[in-house]
Design an enzyme around this catalytic site. Structure first.
Site, PDB file in Angstrom:
ATOM      1  CG  HIS A  46      -2.117   0.920   1.098  1.00  0.00           C
ATOM      2  ND1 HIS A  46      -3.144   1.023   0.437  1.00  0.00           N
ATOM      3  CD2 HIS A  46      -2.087   2.289   1.880  1.00  0.00           C
ATOM      4  CE1 HIS A  46      -3.836   1.787   0.522  1.00  0.00           C
ATOM      5  NE2 HIS A  46      -3.241   2.792   1.259  1.00  0.00           N
ATOM      6  CD  GLU A  68      -3.096  -2.065  -2.059  1.00  0.00           C
ATOM      7  OE1 GLU A  68      -2.685  -1.279  -0.896  1.00  0.00           O
ATOM      8  OE2 GLU A  68      -3.680  -1.553  -2.991  1.00  0.00           O
ATOM      9  CG  ASN A 422      31.208 -22.098  -4.182  1.00  0.00           C
ATOM     10  OD1 ASN A 422      30.767 -21.999  -5.513  1.00  0.00           O
ATOM     11  ND2 ASN A 422      32.271 -21.404  -3.801  1.00  0.00           N
TER      12      ASN A 422
END
Length: 701
Positions: A46, A68, A422
């Site tokens: 919002h 939203e 990794n």
């Protein structure tokens, strides 16, 4: 047009809110879709929507509005949390990032149509009673029907304000009330829409007064309206509270609560700078009765980093002068004893020293940032890599609040990314393999930061397959780094250290995650550039732990001061294990290399006079002083003339005139005004590595 500073404020808020949404999406993905999590996401989305609309970034505002809407459906439990939905929401966040880069000129023009279509498909799917698993596969005929029902509150035009409305609103605002447009959209399938509308009216009037309705209240109560209506509500509550209140009524599909802008406000709004407006809106939502006061009593100020760097340099000069003053005071005291003038000077010196120390601490704190500034980006990255590698990973972070100098934080990001990639690619096994070896399907990766004495220690631990020294030994020979005979003489620690060698990798197949052998080399070099160190421990079948030790700041360090001939040198305490005093006859020669036995272990020796081609003290002395440096399991003793003691020093660059000098990392100014060179322990340890074979020979014999 907005100024660069105003845009910077907006960008900072945008990054923060996107991070909030991302963190909470990851929480939802784990099955924790509590109302608090949804509310946090909803509030952040919002804020982005409102701020971007104010700034005129319409595509960003529209996209956030659609995001939203999906969150609103999640909040109403009309849309289930599914993997495709989470993926789409993350794609939407990536698009917001891309829009951000487009605004700053760091990215190309962004096409939002693809992600917008995906979001719309989920919304359609929900309204058609779908599962949210595969919204793109709905039948075309049903899509046409849904499109007709797809009215959003944001799409409905607001009615015009009349003069009487403005008068009422102005009087209410003087009494501390807020005035909101509240637009309600009911479900198209609601059979008794007038009853639902009545309940909405009653619910809203519990928290305020409705002074206007469009259509008129009488028409709404008789059901003479489409499935939406708009009212003006005078209330003391904030927008979120009103939104929650309205959405709590059954069959309310969408709600928009928007502050009423009077004609006089519209004129003023054009003159108001957004830097004041944006924070005010958020504060007002959180505490509407004090919103205006928050602006006038703000206790923070944005400071350019360059100014902080300049302040830190000035403090460094003060620290040097404090050291010089202390030395001068000592000389004065030795000459004049308890004279009143001497005591006064010592008192002033002591006070000035304390003020300098306090000033140094405060400037350092001002430069500190929590490591969450870096860590927050990792959960999403780990999730994406794990999905790509078809692995299951439980990633946890501890100590996000630990603070570190911003210059250090800017550097550690890349090394940590390499280590994490990794860890997931090479460390964590596929779920089926883990089950076969008796491990849980989901691998664990933990990133932790903490204070240890005057350093920050970051550990990255996984419960993967670990590193096999014998496999590494074969790879080292295969790549021609050493001969087979030399490889057999290498210690386990020396073999493991080859993972930091440039271009070294044990992976047969290179992918876009890792395998080119350039990551670990960068990890060590970048961390050592900032006077840090990286060590690791790996147990085959059980996992690997990397430990990164970092200084709190780069400008001022603690060092051990030593002398060699007429010169003074500084050894950073970070790499000092201990100091020794040995007799000349304790030194042994092994294959032309000097070593000494310390508590049963062979310690190779290096003479500082040889390193810098300097003449040692002429004075014959059977006792020698040794500074033991350590990095990982490797240690080396450096023979010096005398140990002077520990001292706080300010690092000064050697400058472009001298450039890089082997085994030196900088210089500092001493209390007597002379210059002392700062030794680079890493360089000395690295050079002493050529003695490893001699040490092994000595230990074997």
């Amino acid at each position: 047009m907005f100024s660069n500073e105003e845009i910077a404020v907006f960008m900072e808020e945008l990054d923060e809110k996107i991070q909030v949404i991302s963190d909470n999406l990851l929480t939802m993905e784990k099955g924790e879709d509590s109302p608090e999590v949804l509310q946090e996401i909803f509030r952040a989305a919002h804020t982005i929507k409102g701020s971007s609309a104010v700034m005129g970034y319409d595509r960003m505002s529209t996209l956030t509005h659609q995001i939203e809407n999906l969150f609103e459906q999640l909040r109403q439990h009309s849309l289930p949390v599914t993997a495709p939905l989470i993926d789409t929401l993350f794609e939407a966040l990536d698009t917001l990032h891309a829009l951000r880069d487009e605004i700053t000129g760091e990215g190309e023009e962004v096409d939002t149509s693809a992600v917008t279509a995906k979001i719309a498909a989920f919304k359609e799917d929900t309204e058609l009673g779908g599962t949210g698993e595969d919204p793109g596969q709905q039948k075309t005929g049903l899509k046409t029907k849904a499109a007709a029902d797809n009215t959003a509150a944001a799409d409905i035009a607001l009615p015009q304000l009349e003069e009487t409305d403005e008068t009422l609103i102005t009087q209410a605002q003087l009494k501390g009330f807020n005035a909101y447009w509240v637009t309600i959209v009911l479900d198209q399938h609601t059979q008794m829409k007038e009853v639902r509308a009545f309940i909405v009216f009653e619910t809203l009037q519990e928290k305020g007064e409705i002074i206007k309705s469009d259509p008129p209240a009488e028409d709404v109560q008789e059901g003479n309206f489409e499935h939406h209506f708009t009212v003006i509500l005078l209330t003391e509550e904030d927008t979120d509270h009103i939104t929650n209140l309205a959405t709590s009524v059954a069959d309310v599909k969408d709600v928009r609560v928007q502050e009423v802008l009077l004609s006089r406000d519209a004129a003023v709004a054009e003159e108001v700078t957004p830097s004041a407006t944006l924070p005010a809106r958020e504060d007002q939502q959180q505490n509407p009765t004090q919103g205006q006061k928050k602006i006038s009593t703000s206790k923070t100020v944005r400071v350019d980093v360059q100014k902080l760097d300049t302040l830190m340099n000035l403090v460094g000069e003060l620290v040097i002068d404090r050291t010089r003053l202390n030395r001068f005071t000592d000389v004065f005291e030795s000459q004049y004893g308890s004279d009143d003038l001497a005591e006064s000077l010592m008192e002033i010196s002591s006070h000035l020293g304390q003020v300098t120390t306090d000033l140094q601490d405060e400037i350092m704190k001002a430069r500190m940032l929590p490591v969450s500034y870096v860590f927050n980006r990792f959960p999403r990255m780990v999730r994406d890599i794990a999905q790509k590698m078809d692995k299951e990973v439980e990633f946890t972070i501890e100590g996000k609040e630990t603070e570190l100098d911003r210059n250090v934080i800017e550097i550690i990001g890349d090394p940590l990314i390499h280590l994490l990639r990794n860890s997931i690619d090479h460390g964590i096994e596929p779920p089926e393999v883990r089950v076969k070896t008796g491990k849980p399907r989901k691998g664990k990766v933990q990133l932790k930061a903490s204070y240890v004495e005057s350093h920050i220690v970051i550990t990255l631990e996984d419960d993967g397959k670990g590193m096999d020294p014998e496999k590494l030994r074969s790879k080292i020979v295969e790549k021609g780094l050493v001969s087979a005979e030399q490889a057999q003489r290498l210690h386990k620690r020396e073999i493991l250290d080859y993972i930091f060698a440039p271009g070294f990798s044990t992976t047969e197949n290179v992918n876009d995650i890792s395998g080119r052998g350039v990551g670990m080399d960068i990890v060590r070099s970048q961390i050592e550039q900032i006077n840090g160190s990286v060590e690791f421990n790996s147990i085959p079948g059980q996992g690997t732990t990397f430990t990164i030790k970092l200084p709190l700041t780069l400008a001022i360090i603690n060092a051990l001061m030593v002398t060699l001939g007429k010169h003074t040198y500084a050894f950073p305490l970070t790499h000092i294990v201990e100091t020794l005093a040995i007799e000349q006859d304790e030194i042994k020669l092994v294959r032309h290399s000097e070593v000494v036995i310390v508590r049963g272990s062979v310690l190779p020796l290096v003479r500082l006079s040889s390193v810098f081609n300097q003449q040692p003290d002429d004075e014959e002395n059977s006792r020698l002083y040794v500074v033991v440096l350590g990095s990982g399991d490797r240690k080396v003793g450096v023979v010096v003339d005398r140990l002077l003691g520990e001292q706080e020093i300010v690092i000064k660059s050697l400058g472009s005139y001298m450039g890089h000098v082997d085994n030196l990392s900088g210089a500092t100014i001493l209390g007597d005004g002379k210059v002392a060179l700062i030794v680079d322990p890493r360089g000395i340890i690295k050079e002493s590595g050529t003695n490893a074979e001699d040490v092994g020979y000595a230990e074997a014999n």
